[in-house]
Design a protein around this motif. Structure first.
Motif, PDB file in Angstrom:
ATOM      1  N   SER A 151       0.848  -1.190   0.000  1.00 28.38           N
ATOM      2  CA  SER A 151       0.000   0.000   0.000  1.00 28.38           C
ATOM      3  C   SER A 151       0.887   1.245   0.000  1.00 28.38           C
ATOM      4  N   PRO A 152       0.381   2.364  -0.499  1.00 23.43           N
ATOM      5  CA  PRO A 152       1.179   3.597  -0.466  1.00 23.43           C
ATOM      6  C   PRO A 152       1.644   3.960   0.938  1.00 23.43           C
ATOM      7  N   GLU A 153       0.793   3.696   1.935  1.00 21.15           N
ATOM      8  CA  GLU A 153       1.150   4.039   3.319  1.00 21.15           C
ATOM      9  C   GLU A 153       2.314   3.192   3.817  1.00 21.15           C
ATOM     10  N   GLU A 154       2.274   1.886   3.531  1.00 21.51           N
ATOM     11  CA  GLU A 154       3.369   1.032   3.990  1.00 21.51           C
ATOM     12  C   GLU A 154       4.648   1.322   3.222  1.00 21.51           C
ATOM     13  N   LEU A 155       4.505   1.661   1.950  1.00 22.92           N
ATOM     14  CA  LEU A 155       5.679   2.010   1.158  1.00 22.92           C
ATOM     15  C   LEU A 155       6.346   3.266   1.701  1.00 22.92           C
ATOM     16  N   ARG A 156       5.567   4.254   2.075  1.00 25.39           N
ATOM     17  CA  ARG A 156       6.128   5.474   2.662  1.00 25.39           C
ATOM     18  C   ARG A 156       6.824   5.165   3.990  1.00 25.39           C
ATOM     19  N   PHE A 157       6.205   4.302   4.782  1.00 19.03           N
ATOM     20  CA  PHE A 157       6.813   3.903   6.050  1.00 19.03           C
ATOM     21  C   PHE A 157       8.176   3.265   5.814  1.00 19.03           C
ATOM     22  N   ARG A 158       8.264   2.361   4.857  1.00 21.16           N
ATOM     23  CA  ARG A 158       9.532   1.668   4.601  1.00 21.16           C
ATOM     24  C   ARG A 158      10.588   2.634   4.065  1.00 21.16           C
ATOM     25  N   MET A 159      10.186   3.602   3.261  1.00 23.99           N
ATOM     26  CA  MET A 159      11.163   4.577   2.780  1.00 23.99           C
ATOM     27  C   MET A 159      11.681   5.454   3.915  1.00 23.99           C
ATOM     28  N   ARG A 160      10.804   5.822   4.850  1.00 21.57           N
ATOM     29  CA  ARG A 160      11.284   6.561   6.023  1.00 21.57           C
ATOM     30  C   ARG A 160      12.283   5.706   6.802  1.00 21.57           C
ATOM     31  N   GLY A 161      12.060   4.415   6.809  1.00 17.22           N
ATOM     32  CA  GLY A 161      12.976   3.512   7.497  1.00 17.22           C
ATOM     33  C   GLY A 161      14.365   3.518   6.887  1.00 17.22           C
ATOM     34  N   ILE A 162      14.467   3.653   5.575  1.00 13.34           N
ATOM     35  CA  ILE A 162      15.775   3.725   4.929  1.00 13.34           C
ATOM     36  C   ILE A 162      16.568   4.899   5.499  1.00 13.34           C
ATOM     37  N   LEU A 163      15.923   6.054   5.551  1.00 16.94           N
ATOM     38  CA  LEU A 163      16.602   7.255   6.044  1.00 16.94           C
ATOM     39  C   LEU A 163      16.961   7.114   7.517  1.00 16.94           C
ATOM     40  N   ALA A 164      16.030   6.604   8.313  1.00 16.38           N
ATOM     41  CA  ALA A 164      16.274   6.493   9.744  1.00 16.38           C
ATOM     42  C   ALA A 164      17.394   5.507  10.054  1.00 16.38           C
ATOM     43  N   VAL A 165      17.358   4.345   9.434  1.00 12.66           N
ATOM     44  CA  VAL A 165      18.389   3.332   9.683  1.00 12.66           C
ATOM     45  C   VAL A 165      19.771   3.863   9.313  1.00 12.66           C
ATOM     46  N   THR A 166      19.877   4.510   8.173  1.00  7.47           N
ATOM     47  CA  THR A 166      21.177   4.993   7.712  1.00  7.47           C
ATOM     48  C   THR A 166      21.707   6.099   8.613  1.00  7.47           C
ATOM     49  N   ALA A 167      20.865   7.069   8.963  1.00  5.46           N
ATOM     50  CA  ALA A 167      21.315   8.184   9.791  1.00  5.46           C
ATOM     51  C   ALA A 167      21.729   7.710  11.177  1.00  5.46           C
ATOM     52  N   VAL A 168      20.933   6.857  11.795  1.00  8.16           N
ATOM     53  CA  VAL A 168      21.266   6.375  13.132  1.00  8.16           C
ATOM     54  C   VAL A 168      22.551   5.554  13.105  1.00  8.16           C
ATOM     55  N   ASP A 169      22.726   4.733  12.083  1.00  4.83           N
ATOM     56  CA  ASP A 169      23.957   3.948  11.974  1.00  4.83           C
ATOM     57  C   ASP A 169      25.178   4.848  11.876  1.00  4.83           C
ATOM     58  N   ARG A 170      25.097   5.915  11.071  1.00  2.00           N
ATOM     59  CA  ARG A 170      26.247   6.806  10.895  1.00  2.00           C
ATOM     60  C   ARG A 170      26.604   7.505  12.209  1.00  2.00           C
ATOM     61  N   VAL A 171      25.592   7.936  12.957  1.00  2.00           N
ATOM     62  CA  VAL A 171      25.842   8.561  14.261  1.00  2.00           C
ATOM     63  C   VAL A 171      26.487   7.563  15.207  1.00  2.00           C
ATOM     64  N   GLU A 172      25.933   6.359  15.268  1.00  2.00           N
ATOM     65  CA  GLU A 172      26.422   5.340  16.196  1.00  2.00           C
ATOM     66  C   GLU A 172      27.863   4.961  15.900  1.00  2.00           C
ATOM     67  N   VAL A 173      28.202   4.772  14.642  1.00  2.00           N
ATOM     68  CA  VAL A 173      29.564   4.370  14.278  1.00  2.00           C
ATOM     69  C   VAL A 173      30.567   5.444  14.670  1.00  2.00           C
ATOM     70  N   TYR A 174      30.193   6.719  14.480  1.00  2.00           N
ATOM     71  CA  TYR A 174      31.127   7.786  14.831  1.00  2.00           C
ATOM     72  C   TYR A 174      31.291   7.906  16.343  1.00  2.00           C
ATOM     73  N   GLN A 175      30.192   7.820  17.082  1.00  2.00           N
ATOM     74  CA  GLN A 175      30.241   8.064  18.519  1.00  2.00           C
ATOM     75  C   GLN A 175      30.788   6.888  19.302  1.00  2.00           C
ATOM     76  N   ARG A 176      30.482   5.654  18.830  1.00  2.00           N
ATOM     77  CA  ARG A 176      30.884   4.479  19.590  1.00  2.00           C
ATOM     78  C   ARG A 176      31.480   3.405  18.687  1.00  2.00           C
ATOM     79  N   PRO A 177      32.635   3.675  18.070  1.00  2.00           N
ATOM     80  CA  PRO A 177      33.273   2.623  17.262  1.00  2.00           C
ATOM     81  C   PRO A 177      33.674   1.451  18.152  1.00  2.00           C
ATOM     82  N   THR A 178      33.485   0.237  17.644  1.00  2.00           N
ATOM     83  CA  THR A 178      33.814  -0.949  18.433  1.00  2.00           C
ATOM     84  C   THR A 178      35.181  -1.478  18.043  1.00  2.00           C
ATOM     85  N   PRO A 179      35.915  -2.106  18.986  1.00  2.00           N
ATOM     86  CA  PRO A 179      37.271  -2.581  18.693  1.00  2.00           C
ATOM     87  C   PRO A 179      37.330  -3.583  17.543  1.00  2.00           C
ATOM     88  N   ASP A 180      36.313  -4.445  17.440  1.00  2.00           N
ATOM     89  CA  ASP A 180      36.350  -5.459  16.394  1.00  2.00           C
ATOM     90  C   ASP A 180      35.861  -4.923  15.049  1.00  2.00           C
TER      91      ASP A 180
END
Length: 209
Positions: A151-180
């Protein structure tokens, strides 16, 4: 090399502070103090704090939008119905290009996008314009052809998820890089992981079937 003009200094200062403190947590005085400008400068150059927020957001997002549009144009030149994986890559790739977690500038861009997504202030939610709407609608149409069961609504939700997942990952990697895994952003690994994960998420069956 010439020093930045006052308008650019205000944009730089506001981007830094909005990313760190959010819209309501950032005062005009804090922006002008960091920029080395007088208190009236925001009104003179932008009209208001809200218009300054819009200008900051556009400065960050416009290069991403332009790259996303160019990627979609290249796909559509090859085929009118690109595959989901290709659409995800064209949409996601520019986010990784502009939000490189290995440096403070990329991390600040990531934090600002997270702020735009989650800040409750009305001024933050109302910054978008025609250019941003056009990019979103073009990708929604392309994803809709590739995923006709959604549905258009679920498609919009999933596209928002692309942006959210990518942005949060970039913040997390910079702030808390892991040794491994000290620097996924140093190569192409994180981009490939994201495209694989997000392609699977976009391609999942419609909810409830």
């Amino acid at each position: 090399m010439a020093s930045p003009d006052t308008r650019t200094q205000l944009l730089d200062a506001a981007e830094h502070l909005f990313a760190e403190r959010g819209y309501r947590g950032t005062s005009v005085r804090a922006i002008t103090d960091l920029a080395g400008a007088n208190l009236a400068a925001v009104g003179y150059h932008f009209g208001s704090k809200a218009e300054l927020m819009s200008a900051v957001a556009r400065r960050v997002v416009e290069p991403i939008n332009a790259a996303q549009c160019a990627g979609l144009d290249r796909l559509l030149a090859r085929t009118p119905d690109p595959a989901v994986a290709d659409l995800v890559e064209a949409f996601t790739g520019p986010l990784f290009d502009e939000m490189q977690a290995g440096d403070e500038g990329g991390a600040r861009t990531s934090r600002l996008i997270v702020t735009i997504l989650g800040d409750p202030a009305e001024e933050v939610r109302s910054w978008t314009g025609t250019a941003e709407d056009t990019v979103r609608e073009r990708y929604l149409a392309a994803f809709g052809r590739a995923l006709p069961g959604l549905s258009p609504e679920e498609l919009r939700f999933r596209m928002r998820g692309i942006l959210a997942v990518t942005a949060v990952d970039r913040v997390e990697v910079y702030q808390r890089p892991t040794p491994d895994c000290p620097s996924p952003a140093a190569g192409e690994a994180a981009r490939h992981w994201a495209i694989t994960f997000l392609t699977a998420a976009m391609s999942a069956p419609p909810t409830g079937t």
